[in-house]
Design an enzyme around this catalytic site. Structure first.
Site, mmCIF file in Angstrom:
data_model
loop_
_atom_site.group_PDB
_atom_site.id
_atom_site.type_symbol
_atom_site.label_atom_id
_atom_site.label_comp_id
_atom_site.label_asym_id
_atom_site.label_seq_id
_atom_site.Cartn_x
_atom_site.Cartn_y
_atom_site.Cartn_z
ATOM 1 N N LYS A 216 6.402 4.895 4.575
ATOM 2 C CA LYS A 216 5.554 4.068 5.712
ATOM 3 C C LYS A 216 6.087 3.057 6.298
ATOM 4 C CE LYS A 216 2.538 7.387 5.891
ATOM 5 N NZ LYS A 216 2.366 8.132 6.979
ATOM 6 N N PRO A 239 -4.162 1.780 8.030
ATOM 7 C CA PRO A 239 -5.032 1.982 7.346
ATOM 8 C C PRO A 239 -4.837 2.071 5.729
ATOM 9 C CG PRO A 239 -4.294 4.184 8.240
ATOM 10 C CD PRO A 239 -3.419 2.951 8.881
#
Length: 365
Positions: A216, A239
């Site tokens: 990520k 998130p």
């Protein structure tokens, strides 16, 4: 790339759906009058201005984003990679008798720039929600997947830049791209507040085999590099662990991968969750604000897990074996790290009198 054509019946069904959408959007042309034609052109232009493409539309987050976009009146093009993706949509009743107007599919591989360019053509915005997962990995995510995800992020953003119609891109990252650093709780050189300016340390992630966090982090950085110096407006949403109805069934592998290192996050006050509906609403609201104020990164969560019992419940919901759950140290003994998503809260506050309040009852603690 093109409309899905795995079988003749599939081709006929998808083409029929597309024809119905076109008929709905350009019906005024049938009258033959000049005023009707002008109205039809205006209607067509308005439709194009509301057309966006979503990658990963069959994922837990992606499907929620698609559904939220449709509710907000957008025309959504789903970039699918396999026949299995279409089968998933059928299972979720995206098509068929109970299907939704305003959505259709194209084939696009995130590793194929040309197919991405064709998929994005005619869209004004792109929501890149897709994430690579390897079911063969111990946690569903491997070191190799981290490199692939970074490459895919670069390809998607470059395709957005290349596609003349695309002006905005919302990129789904993760809170894990913000929270992992060496000796956070004891090194006073680093801030105790984790916000949009915080980045996870790639070397730390590699050393501790936090592959999902590494992927990520690398992917988001690759996206920002690809957009730098271009006219593309890019925002990233980070998130927390995405939960919601059915998340064990529909999002098990990414959830398990996210929770690697969860004991340390819990001890530092960095383990948080975000309801999938709130995450989806955040995507749409940030996209709509990009013409004015929205920019940069946005941390998105609605609950910080602070008690061992809550963490044990998360493990139970995911079917993970119960293990030793550390109790966070008292605040008077260790400086608490605090998550902060005030940036997202500030962006949303202007709409507090609107429907937004129904989706974001708590934005930060």
């Amino acid at each position: 790339m093109g409309v899905l054509r795995s079988t003749q019946s599939m081709e006929a069904e998808v083409e029929e759906m597309r024809a119905a959408l076109l008929l709905h959007g350009t019906g005024a042309w049938r009258s033959g009058g000049g005023a009707a034609k002008r109205a039809a052109r205006a209607e067509e232009g308005a439709a194009e201005a509301r057309t966006v493409c979503v990658t990963g539309g069959t994922s837990f987050v992606g499907f929620a984003v698609v559904d939220r976009l449709l509710r907000h009146g957008y025309n959504v093009r789903l970039a699918l990679e396999t026949q299995e993706d279409l089968d998933k949509l059928r299972e979720m009743e995206m098509f068929g008798e109970n299907g939704r107007d305003g959505v259709w599919t194209v084939m696009a591989n995130v590793m194929d720039p040309e197919s991405l360019h064709e998929a994005f053509h005619g869209c004004v915005g792109v929501f890149h929600t897709s994430s690579l997962v390897d079911p063969g990995g111990i946690s569903g995510y491997t070191k190799h997947m981290a490199s692939l995800e970074a490459k895919a992020a670069e390809q998607v953003v470059e395709a957005c830049v290349r596609t003349e119609s695309v002006r905005k891109c919302v990129f789904t990252s993760s809170l894990l791209a913000c929270v992992w650093r060496q000796n956070y709780a004891h090194d006073r050189r680093f801030p105790t507040t984790i916000d949009e300016n915080s980045w996870s340390d790639e070397s730390f992630c590699r050393d501790n085999k936090l592959w999902f966090a590494l992927g990520k982090t690398m992917a988001e950085k690759a996206a920002w590099r690809a957009a730098r110096g271009t006219d593309l407006k890019l925002v990233t949403i980070c998130p927390a662990l995405v939960t919601g109805p059915g998340f064990r069934r529909r999002n098990p592998t990414p959830s398990i991968a996210y929770l690697k290192g969860a004991h340390a996050m819990l001890g530092d006050g960095l383990l948080a969750t975000a309801d999938v509906e709130r995450v989806a609403e955040a995507h749409v609201r940030v996209y709509e604000a990009m013409n004015s104020t929205a920019g940069g990164r946005y941390i998105c969560y609605d609950h910080v897990v602070r008690r061992a019992e809550e963490f044990a419940e998360l493990q139970r919901q995911l079917g993970l074996p119960a293990g030793r759950v550390p109790v966070p140290a008292p605040a008077d003994r260790v400086a608490r790290l605090e998550l902060c998503n005030r940036k997202l809260a500030a962006l949303m506050s202007a709409r507090r009198r609107c429907t937004y309040d129904a989706y974001f009852p708590v934005l930060y603690e």
